[in-house]
Design a protein around this motif. Structure first.
Motif, PDB file in Angstrom:
ATOM      1  N   MET A  25      -5.548  -1.572  -3.553  1.00  0.00           N
ATOM      2  CA  MET A  25      -6.767  -2.381  -3.661  1.00  0.00           C
ATOM      3  C   MET A  25      -6.570  -3.770  -3.030  1.00  0.00           C
ATOM      4  O   MET A  25      -7.475  -4.301  -2.384  1.00  0.00           O
ATOM      5  N   GLN A  28      -6.801  -3.345   0.660  1.00  0.00           N
ATOM      6  CA  GLN A  28      -8.201  -3.276   1.101  1.00  0.00           C
ATOM      7  C   GLN A  28      -8.803  -4.682   1.238  1.00  0.00           C
ATOM      8  O   GLN A  28      -9.471  -4.985   2.230  1.00  0.00           O
ATOM      9  N   CYS A  29      -8.538  -5.523   0.237  1.00  0.00           N
ATOM     10  CA  CYS A  29      -9.059  -6.905   0.268  1.00  0.00           C
ATOM     11  C   CYS A  29      -8.513  -7.663   1.463  1.00  0.00           C
ATOM     12  O   CYS A  29      -9.240  -8.374   2.159  1.00  0.00           O
ATOM     13  N   VAL A 215     -11.907   4.929  -8.095  1.00  0.00           N
ATOM     14  CA  VAL A 215     -11.636   3.478  -8.219  1.00  0.00           C
ATOM     15  C   VAL A 215     -11.536   2.832  -6.842  1.00  0.00           C
ATOM     16  O   VAL A 215     -12.205   1.837  -6.563  1.00  0.00           O
ATOM     17  N   ILE A 216     -10.707   3.440  -5.962  1.00  0.00           N
ATOM     18  CA  ILE A 216     -10.532   2.782  -4.636  1.00  0.00           C
ATOM     19  C   ILE A 216     -11.808   2.904  -3.798  1.00  0.00           C
ATOM     20  O   ILE A 216     -12.118   2.022  -3.013  1.00  0.00           O
ATOM     21  N   TRP A 219     -14.315   0.320  -5.235  1.00  0.00           N
ATOM     22  CA  TRP A 219     -13.805  -1.029  -4.926  1.00  0.00           C
ATOM     23  C   TRP A 219     -14.112  -1.388  -3.459  1.00  0.00           C
ATOM     24  O   TRP A 219     -14.573  -2.484  -3.144  1.00  0.00           O
TER      25      TRP A 219
END
Lengths: 387, 288
Positions: A25, A28-29, A215-216, A219
């Motif tokens: 995560m 990804q950010c 979740v991913i 997100w």
């Protein structure tokens, strides 16, 4: 249900590995931040950077939204020209792109710019227009601001590839750790040890894989909508994924495309969980099982497609076997197998295959997953495996 | 009360027989399985609990083949394996709760059963401790407690006293004696005294085969006339040790040695017949 919760607790009780999901995560950010900070667009002589560039591109695209026509393409070229690379004096490596989302899209998709790297002189030129450019008009694509969705699509695939590695690490101990810790002897001598508990273990692993995927995905979706907005969801998916354009008689929307992609990626995760459980039930040593599974997870599928398939295709062309029915059938079978692997499902390669292949891929996945689950249960129940 | 019948069961590993043609009937009471390492005790016990399938023969519980009984048979079982595995990060309580669920102990009874069994093995105050922090003896006691969790009719204990200190072993022997009054308890050990003290019936195994069985007096009676004692000089004692199976040598006054040996005939003229013990029986059969 209590047993299932206990099995889920056993899988999740690995703080270091749980951190892996958090890292995906964060990754990804980071990629999003990198992308936005480098964004630049040029509209009527004004240069916008970062989030402003995205907002300016969104506003500009609204002018051309709806059915894409040759007239719209010509208007874009007339107003902004074609988009090349900005080159400083003495610079050898191409710099950032000129123009804006609309001019870049027209240049990339309707001309041979991506093949030559040089700015085209006119719109309807050469073979490229017939092969590709014309298709965008024939398929009646809906124009819209899809840059965010294109980015989401690509980053989603990478995230699922990383997620699958994480899933292997989390799921592999489900059975193999019972062997290595020698708890299996006690478990198999209990009332539910050879039945309900096996299903509880597998169900817990499957739920973990699906939950982590959700979740991913969500997100990433939140990041995309926050940065790029939700506009363009009803535009044609062919705007960023040529496979979606090439294989459908009518162009599908981004939303439809994302739903199909969601299905393919979810199937990749489920297949990965089932295959990992199979490895886990067969190997006593978790570490060696992880290595074996990781080798079979990506390199095997890649070699099968990029090396074996290509070699076979060349060989069949050279020998003339390609003209026989069984020659095509052999290649099709190999192609279907490749499309059904976790690696290519993670890339949603199945979207680009013919419709009849898709049905076979679905059946194949169902059979492989069911067989893996059945074999996993048999392996674990077999007392004489554990000596 | 269950009856467990072994009908000509056998098991091989890669062609090497681990258990051969085993035939026996277990009824209420404590059965001590005695044999050297590699005699096939663990393989036999794992077949009895259904973890291993026999290559041939069958095991019947109340006239029903256990391979067809599934969970119904395992509901009657309590099993402590030789190598007792656990999850290091689990507390004793969590581990017991997990096993209570696996053993289908009703949830409303589980806590009570956990407390009761932990109390029996003296771990009631340590139940919140993580298993990775327990000593080997404590882990063994958790193993015994989990085997008792479902109040089994058939209790199978493989080397239950390994790693226990003398006080724990005595405590264990006493409560196993109690348990044997109302169920089948099969315990394996190569610690002869454990078996001698508590087993009602003894099964001696060698190279996968049952070589002797019966109650302690019965198996000892068969050894009558084969156990001898004599007082020898050190030199002569050494010679006897090479010729016969010597079960004990004890230094006496004036440099003499009291030798206890096993022989089908009188070993030396001045040897006197001695009362056989289980250790003598064990040694006699192991040395055959």
């Amino acid at each position: 249900m209590r047993l299932w919760k206990m099995e889920l607790y056993k899988i999740l009780r690995r703080p270091v590995l749980n951190f892996g999901l958090f890292l995906i995560m964060v990754f990804q950010c980071f990629i999003f931040w990198m992308d936005v900070s480098g964004k630049q667009t040029e509209i009527d002589g004004n240069i916008y950077k970062g989030i402003s560039a995205i907002q300016a591109d969104r506003a500009l695209t609204e002018d051309y939204e709806g059915l894409f026509t040759l007239n719209k393409a010509e208007q874009i070229v007339e107003r902004f020209g074609f988009s090349g690379y900005k080159m400083e004096r003495g610079q050898k490596v191409p710099g950032i792109r000129e123009g804006n989302f609309c001019s870049q899209w027209v240049t990339d998709n309707l001309t041979d710019f991506n093949d030559t790297g040089t700015k085209p002189a006119a719109l309807k030129e050469g073979e490229v227009w017939k092969e590709r450019g014309q298709q965008y008009l024939d398929k009646k694509i809906q124009f819209g601001y899809t840059e965010g969705w294109a980015y989401f699509h690509s980053l989603w695939s990478w995230s699922v590839l990383f997620l699958n590695v994480w899933v292997v690490l989390m799921v592999m101990p489900v059975f193999s750790e019972e062997y290595s810790r020698k708890t299996v002897n006690v478990l198999l001598a209990t009332v539910h040890g050879k039945g309900k508990d096996i299903w509880a273990k597998m169900w817990a692993a499957l739920v973990l894989g699906i939950a982590a995927f959700l979740v991913i995905t969500f997100w990433l979706l939140i990041l995309t909508v926050a940065v790029y907005g939700a506009t363009g969801i009803d535009a044609s998916a062919g705007m960023f994924d040529y496979r979606a354009l090439a294989m459908e008689s009518e162009s599908i929307t981004v939303l439809e495309h994302l739903l199909q992609t969601f299905g393919a990626k979810l199937a990749a995760v489920c297949l990965n969980v089932c295959m990992t459980l199979l490895f886990s039930s067969k190997c006593r040593n978790t570490a060696s099982a992880v290595v074996l599974r990781l080798v079979s997870l990506y390199p095997f599928a890649w070699v099968l497609n990029e090396v074996v398939y290509s070699l076979l295709l060349d060989m069949m062309y050279d020998s003339g076997m390609i003209h026989y029915l069984w020659g095509w059938i052999t290649l099709d079978i190999l192609g279907i197998i490749c499309s059904s692997t976790t690696y290519y499902l993670s890339w949603s390669a199945v979207i680009g295959v013919p419709q009849n292949w898709k049905i076979i891929v679905k059946i194949l996945l169902f059979v492989v997953m069911s067989a893996s689950i059945w074999r996993t249960a048999v392996n674990y129940r077999k007392g004489n495996k554990i000596s | 009360m269950p009856e467990l019948r072994l009908e000509h069961i056998g098991k091989s590993y890669r062609g090497l027989p681990a258990v051969t043609e085993m035939e026996y009937v277990f009824q209420r009471g404590i059965y001590g399985l005695l044999g050297a390492n590699g005699a096939g005790k663990t393989t036999l016990l794992r077949m009895i609990v259904g973890v291993l399938q026999p290559d041939f023969g069958r095991i019947l519980c109340n006239q029903q083949d256990i391979s067809h009984m599934g969970g119904e048979y395992r509901r009657m079982l309590g099993y402590l394996p030789q190598e007792f595995g656990y999850y290091p990060n689990f507390t004793i309580h969590r581990y017991m709760k997990y096993l209570a669920e696996l053993k289908a102990v009703p949830p409303e009874l589980a806590e009570e059963r956990i407390d009761e069994t932990l109390n029996k093995v003296g771990l009631e105050h340590q139940k919140r401790q993580r298993m990775k922090n327990l000593s080997g003896g404590m882990i063994r006691r958790v193993g015994i407690a989990q085997a008792l969790l479902n109040d089994p009719d058939i209790l199978v204990l493989d080397e239950p006293t390994a790693g226990l200190d003398p006080r724990e072993r005595i405590r264990f022997r006493n409560f196993v004696s109690e348990l044997g009054r109302e169920r089948i308890v099969i315990l394996s050990s190569h610690i002869v005294s454990d078996i001698e003290y508590i087993a009602d019936e003894i099964l001696l195994m060698r190279a996968g085969k049952q070589v002797e069985s019966g109650s302690l007096p019965q198996v000892c009676r068969k050894m009558q006339g084969k156990v001898w004692e004599c007082l020898e000089s050190m030199e002569s004692a050494r010679r006897l040790n090479q010729q016969f199976v010597v079960s004990n040598m004890k230094n006496m006054e004036e440099g003499n040695v009291c030798v206890r040996l096993l022989s089908d005939r009188k070993p030396v003229e001045h040897a006197v017949m001695a009362e056989p013990g289980l250790e003598d029986v064990f040694l006699y059969h192991m040395m055959q």
